[in-house]
Design an enzyme around this catalytic site. Structure first.
Site, PDB file in Angstrom:
ATOM      1  N   LYS A   1     -22.763 -41.177 -31.439  1.00  0.00           N
ATOM      2  CA  LYS A   1     -22.363 -39.773 -31.532  1.00  0.00           C
ATOM      3  C   LYS A   1     -22.535 -39.347 -32.991  1.00  0.00           C
ATOM      4  O   LYS A   1     -22.220 -40.126 -33.904  1.00  0.00           O
ATOM      5  CB  LYS A   1     -20.909 -39.627 -31.089  1.00  0.00           C
ATOM      6  CG  LYS A   1     -20.387 -38.200 -31.079  1.00  0.00           C
ATOM      7  CD  LYS A   1     -18.945 -38.132 -30.568  1.00  0.00           C
ATOM      8  CE  LYS A   1     -18.422 -36.706 -30.502  1.00  0.00           C
ATOM      9  NZ  LYS A   1     -17.032 -36.634 -30.002  1.00  0.00           N
TER      10      LYS A   1
ATOM     11  N   SER B   1     -16.415 -33.451 -26.102  1.00  0.00           N
ATOM     12  CA  SER B   1     -17.404 -33.130 -27.099  1.00  0.00           C
ATOM     13  C   SER B   1     -18.512 -34.176 -27.230  1.00  0.00           C
ATOM     14  O   SER B   1     -19.538 -33.896 -27.849  1.00  0.00           O
ATOM     15  CB  SER B   1     -16.720 -32.970 -28.460  1.00  0.00           C
ATOM     16  OG  SER B   1     -16.119 -34.187 -28.852  1.00  0.00           O
TER      17      SER B   1
ATOM     18  N   SER C   1     -12.649 -36.319 -25.013  1.00  0.00           N
ATOM     19  CA  SER C   1     -14.085 -36.227 -25.269  1.00  0.00           C
ATOM     20  C   SER C   1     -14.920 -37.454 -24.937  1.00  0.00           C
ATOM     21  O   SER C   1     -16.148 -37.388 -25.046  1.00  0.00           O
ATOM     22  CB  SER C   1     -14.340 -35.857 -26.724  1.00  0.00           C
ATOM     23  OG  SER C   1     -14.104 -34.493 -26.900  1.00  0.00           O
TER      24      SER C   1
HETATM   25  N1  GLN Z   1     -11.827 -30.510 -25.576  1.00  0.00           N
HETATM   26  C1  GLN Z   1     -10.829 -30.858 -26.535  1.00  0.00           C
HETATM   27  C2  GLN Z   1     -10.987 -29.992 -27.759  1.00  0.00           C
HETATM   28  O1  GLN Z   1     -11.735 -29.108 -27.697  1.00  0.00           O
HETATM   29  C3  GLN Z   1     -10.950 -32.313 -26.890  1.00  0.00           C
HETATM   30  C4  GLN Z   1     -12.093 -32.599 -27.765  1.00  0.00           C
HETATM   31  C5  GLN Z   1     -12.165 -34.020 -28.178  1.00  0.00           C
HETATM   32  O2  GLN Z   1     -11.607 -34.917 -27.531  1.00  0.00           O
HETATM   33  N2  GLN Z   1     -12.827 -34.260 -29.289  1.00  0.00           N
HETATM   34  O3  GLN Z   1     -10.380 -30.186 -28.749  1.00  0.00           O
END
Ligand code: GLN
Length: 484
Positions: A76, A151, A175
């Site tokens: 990532k 994400s 995420s």
């Molecule tokens: N969707 C959540 C956010 O927008 C979690 C994102 C994540 O786990 N990095 O913060």
């Protein structure tokens, strides 16, 4: 070969049926064939990968190879990679080449894994759909009109499209688990503190945790075992040595107590997700598990608490991106203050700005007690609920996401709807617990559905054991999207 299990790939490498260079080349051609459509990769590092693959082949030849030597993988783009672009999905870092490797990256280099490239993500890991990337959305390999989740959507899509067999991700509120579910692969977020955050660009430091994507629990266990362990450079890294998270894979599930949180099953899940989740739980019963109803009464407060705590931490973490030391700097500006303002206004996307504003607000004098302290208290209540539930069960099972993958653009104008897609995952981060998502069938439009398993602190080996036993008796995890 890349669509095979890590065990089979490693055996083929050992038996000289394939070389690491051939595997890297296979990965490149799959990326070449699919990336224009899927947009899973922001950067492909051909030269670096070929050099690493050659070194891996030498190790294989001299018998000093480990289980990941020669295996292609993707990181990532939140993990810093020395000499290779690290963008974090942001215009702010679109020209940033890190001078050092993240701990996770150096561990995998030492293991001989071959990094083929860096994957697309929501900007600074803020999002649930990958639509917040400066580099355009990643598309779901099962249906390119749909989001892959976020994400870590680029990593999940890259594995689902069989461009690489494993990839790293990070999970602050879901995420890893949510994109794994939406893309039909397996993903695990370990206990907070298991995986070093050194060199992992910070979003919300008390929640961020690195983890693994793969086709199966067995493959995730291999990757997680390589990246977990104490790192003195991360002050929140747990003082626990390396572990073999695959040690319990073969254990039968007889007697496993599976808790079903009544709040997760009350409402909110779409019918297709519910049918797949129920069927997966029935399969666990067939394998000898017993189920018990548990309650997480404060779980409904997880999203509001998270959207105070995470932006608060983000507003502080992201203050370092000021156009001075690295990253984007506005071309025209007046004084220093104007340079900060313009560089940040140009470098950050709208979701990142929204969170910086919210975070700054909830931390400001006069609102701190009302919002931030309150949210921290809720966080404690949520963790206490899990502690009580684990008195009655060994693992908790439930949905990952309330629906299958949604359409690109469907929720992008409605942040609250987008935030609600993490309703089943966020409480786990607030409590710091490990969570896993594994494929459990298909729902509307033939799109994948995942099952979430949540464990008590340090129970990663047990979660992987449960998922592996399920995968020994089902074949959802072997299904790949058509036309890849
Ligand atoms: N969707 C959540 C956010 O927008 C979690 C994102 C994540 O786990 N990095 O913060």
């Amino acid at each position: 070969m890349i669509e095979s299990s890590l065990k089979d790939i490693a055996a083929a490498l050992r038996d000289k049926k394939v070389s690491a260079v051939e595997l890297a080349t296979e990965s490149f051609s799959r990326i070449e064939a699919g990336n224009a459509r899927i947009n899973a990769f922001v950067t492909v590092d051909r030269d670096g990968a070929l050099a690493a693959a050659k070194a891996a082949d030498e190790r294989l030849a001299t018998g000093t190879a480990g289980p990941l030597t020669g295996i292609p993988l993707a990181h990532k783009d939140v993990f810093c990679t020395e000499g290779v672009l690290t963008t974090c999905g942001s215009k702010m870092l679109s020209n940033f080449v890190s001078p050092y490797d993240a701990h996770v990256v150096s561990l995998l280099k030492e293991a001989g894994a071959v990094m083929v490239g860096k994957t697309n993500m929501d900007e600074f890991a803020m999002g649930s759909s990958n639509e917040n990337s400066h580099f355009g959305p990643t598309r779901n390999p099962w249906n390119t009109d749909k989001v892959p989740g976020g994400s870590s959507g680029g990593s999940a899509a890259a594995v689902a499209a069989r461009m690489v067999p494993i990839a790293t991700g990070t999970d602050t509120g879901g995420s890893i688990r949510q994109p794994a579910s939406l893309c039909g692969i397996t993903g695990i977020k370990p206990t907070y503190g298991r995986v070093s955050r050194y060199g992992m660009i910070a979003y919300a430091s008390s929640l961020d945790q690195g983890g693994a994507f793969g086709y199966s629990a067995e493959d995730c266990a291999l990757l997680l075992s390589a990246i977990a362990g104490h790192d003195p450079r991360d002050s929140t890294s747990l003082e626990q040595g390396a572990e073999d998270f695959g040690r319990d894979l073969a254990k039968p599930l007889a007697g496993l107590r599976v808790g079903l949180p009544k709040e997760f099953f009350a409402e909110g899940m779409s019918d297709d997700v519910r049918a797949a989740v129920d069927a997966a739980i029935a399969e666990y019963r067939k394998l000898g598990a017993t189920t018990v109803e548990v309650s997480l009464p404060n779980a409904r407060l997880a999203i509001p608490a998270y959207y105070v705590i995470a932006p608060a931490e983000a507003s502080s973490n992201l203050s370092r991106f000021d156009g001075v030391r690295y990253g984007h700097r506005a071309a025209d500006y007046g004084d220093l203050n104007d340079m900060y303002c313009k560089s940040r206004a140009e470098g950050f996307g709208s979701e990142v700005k929204r969170r910086i504003l919210v975070g700054t607000y909830v931390l400001s004098h006069g609102y701190y007690d009302a919002y931030y302290i309150k949210a921290q208290k809720l966080r404690r209540l949520i963790a206490n609920d899990f502690a009580a539930a684990f008195q009655q069960c060994d693992v908790i099972a439930g949905p990952v996401s309330p629906t299958v993958a949604f359409g690109i653009g469907e929720k992008s104008d409605d942040p609250v709807q987008m935030y609600l897609s993490d309703i089943y995952t966020i409480a786990v981060n607030l409590a710091g617990l490990p969570g896993l998502s594994h494929p459990a069938g298909f729902g509307a439009g033939g799109l994948p559905v995942g099952l979430q398993l949540i464990g008590n602190y340090f129970s990663e080996a047990r979660l992987l054991n449960a998922a592996h036993q399920y995968q020994q008796h089902t074949d959802w995890h072997t299904r790949a999207p058509a036309g890849i």
